[in-house]
Design a protein around this motif. Structure first.
Motif, PDB file in Angstrom:
ATOM      1  N   GLY A   1      51.656  42.817  37.443  1.00 50.12           N
ATOM      2  CA  GLY A   1      50.965  41.863  38.428  1.00 50.12           C
ATOM      3  C   GLY A   1      49.412  42.132  38.549  1.00 50.12           C
ATOM      4  O   GLY A   1      48.671  41.465  38.376  1.00 50.12           O
ATOM      5  N   SER A   2      49.213  43.348  39.116  1.00 50.68           N
ATOM      6  CA  SER A   2      47.696  43.842  39.122  1.00 50.68           C
ATOM      7  C   SER A   2      47.835  44.952  37.917  1.00 50.68           C
ATOM      8  O   SER A   2      48.656  45.100  37.084  1.00 50.68           O
TER       9      SER A   2
ATOM     10  N   LEU B   1      42.567  46.748  39.143  1.00 49.47           N
ATOM     11  CA  LEU B   1      42.248  45.425  38.877  1.00 49.47           C
ATOM     12  C   LEU B   1      43.405  44.311  39.691  1.00 49.47           C
ATOM     13  O   LEU B   1      44.461  44.534  39.445  1.00 49.47           O
ATOM     14  N   THR B   2      42.934  43.609  40.527  1.00 48.37           N
ATOM     15  CA  THR B   2      43.815  42.570  41.318  1.00 48.37           C
ATOM     16  C   THR B   2      43.096  41.471  41.280  1.00 48.37           C
ATOM     17  O   THR B   2      41.867  41.435  41.686  1.00 48.37           O
ATOM     18  N   ASP B   3      43.639  40.406  41.311  1.00 45.74           N
ATOM     19  CA  ASP B   3      43.057  39.096  41.585  1.00 45.74           C
ATOM     20  C   ASP B   3      44.478  38.170  42.023  1.00 45.74           C
ATOM     21  O   ASP B   3      45.563  37.935  41.288  1.00 45.74           O
ATOM     22  N   SER B   4      44.087  37.535  43.202  1.00 47.31           N
ATOM     23  CA  SER B   4      45.080  36.744  43.847  1.00 47.31           C
ATOM     24  C   SER B   4      45.442  35.460  43.105  1.00 47.31           C
ATOM     25  O   SER B   4      46.528  34.989  43.512  1.00 47.31           O
TER      26      SER B   4
ATOM     27  N   SER C   1      45.842  41.022  30.181  1.00 44.20           N
ATOM     28  CA  SER C   1      46.297  39.466  30.272  1.00 44.20           C
ATOM     29  C   SER C   1      47.221  39.068  31.130  1.00 44.20           C
ATOM     30  O   SER C   1      47.914  39.889  31.669  1.00 44.20           O
ATOM     31  N   GLY C   2      47.079  37.805  31.122  1.00 47.68           N
ATOM     32  CA  GLY C   2      48.216  36.918  32.337  1.00 47.68           C
ATOM     33  C   GLY C   2      47.346  35.595  32.392  1.00 47.68           C
ATOM     34  O   GLY C   2      47.259  34.831  31.417  1.00 47.68           O
ATOM     35  N   THR C   3      47.558  35.486  33.842  1.00 46.43           N
ATOM     36  CA  THR C   3      46.902  33.720  33.789  1.00 46.43           C
ATOM     37  C   THR C   3      45.460  33.651  33.466  1.00 46.43           C
ATOM     38  O   THR C   3      44.997  32.648  32.989  1.00 46.43           O
ATOM     39  N   TYR C   4      44.734  34.835  33.673  1.00 42.05           N
ATOM     40  CA  TYR C   4      43.411  34.962  32.867  1.00 42.05           C
ATOM     41  C   TYR C   4      43.343  36.155  32.093  1.00 42.05           C
ATOM     42  O   TYR C   4      44.241  36.957  32.023  1.00 42.05           O
TER      43      TYR C   4
ATOM     44  N   TRP D   1      35.854  44.855  35.275  1.00 42.46           N
ATOM     45  CA  TRP D   1      36.209  43.692  34.556  1.00 42.46           C
ATOM     46  C   TRP D   1      35.764  42.534  34.416  1.00 42.46           C
ATOM     47  O   TRP D   1      35.267  41.879  35.637  1.00 42.46           O
ATOM     48  N   ASP D   2      35.594  41.717  33.311  1.00 48.11           N
ATOM     49  CA  ASP D   2      34.967  40.377  33.529  1.00 48.11           C
ATOM     50  C   ASP D   2      36.178  39.319  33.163  1.00 48.11           C
ATOM     51  O   ASP D   2      37.254  39.862  32.171  1.00 48.11           O
TER      52      ASP D   2
END
Length: 176
Positions: free
Chosen positions: A85-86, A101-104, A122-125, A136-137
């Motif tokens: 997830g993160s 790295l975490t992104d809500s 990788s994931g949603t982005y 991270w970009d």
């Protein structure tokens, strides 16, 4: 004759794989070997297993029931990354993990490094680092990426899609 040939061929194919004991009944999800002898397995309940003998035996190096790990990639025998997830990083062979790295808005499903500095999550982005995960970009390509592989520093492939995983993406410039 054909039946005998089929039996011989099926025995030959099955003989190429040997079932090994992981020493756990927890579901195992991903495996990665950064060298010929050292390997890591991750799974449910935050399980991290390590082998130092080419996968003959496995030792538990980390458990955290709050997580179920999705993907593991080690760039050296001691430095590794886990997607859950993160994104988390360890520099001690998988014992202690730090969130990097975490992104809500996004879930991270897989991590892959081309070399010790250039990596992707990788994931949603789609996320890219060129400094071993320090920064991270993100790239929003309107797809969910489920798998990554780079056969070279510049050529890479991503599997995913907006609602499914039926699309293949390729880069020839290292993900630029």
């Amino acid at each position: 004759f054909i039946n005998c040939l089929m039996i011989l061929l099926s025995n030959q194919v099955s003989a190429q794989w040997t079932l090994k004991s992981s020493g756990t009944s927890i579901d195992l999800v991903d495996v990665h070997f950064p060298s010929d002898s050292i390997g890591y397995i991750v799974g449910d309940y935050g399980l991290v297993l390590k082998s130092i003998d080419q996968g003959e035996t496995w030792q538990t190096v980390h458990v955290d029931s709050a997580f179920s790990f999705n993907s593991v990639f080690f760039t050296s025998n001691d430095t590794g990354y886990i997607a859950v997830g993160s994104l988390y990083k360890a520099i001690d062979g998988g014992t202690n993990w730090t969130e990097i790295l975490t992104d809500s808005l996004s879930q991270i499903f897989e991590v892959y490094f081309v070399n010790s500095a250039l990596g992707f999550a990788s994931g949603t982005y789609l996320y890219k680092t060129s400094d071993s995960g320090m920064t991270w970009d993100s790239m929003n390509l309107n797809s969910v990426f489920s798998s990554i592989h780079f056969p070279s520093d510049s050529v890479g492939y991503f599997v995913g899609g907006p609602d499914t995983t039926d699309q293949l993406y390729k880069t020839d410039d290292g993900g630029q």
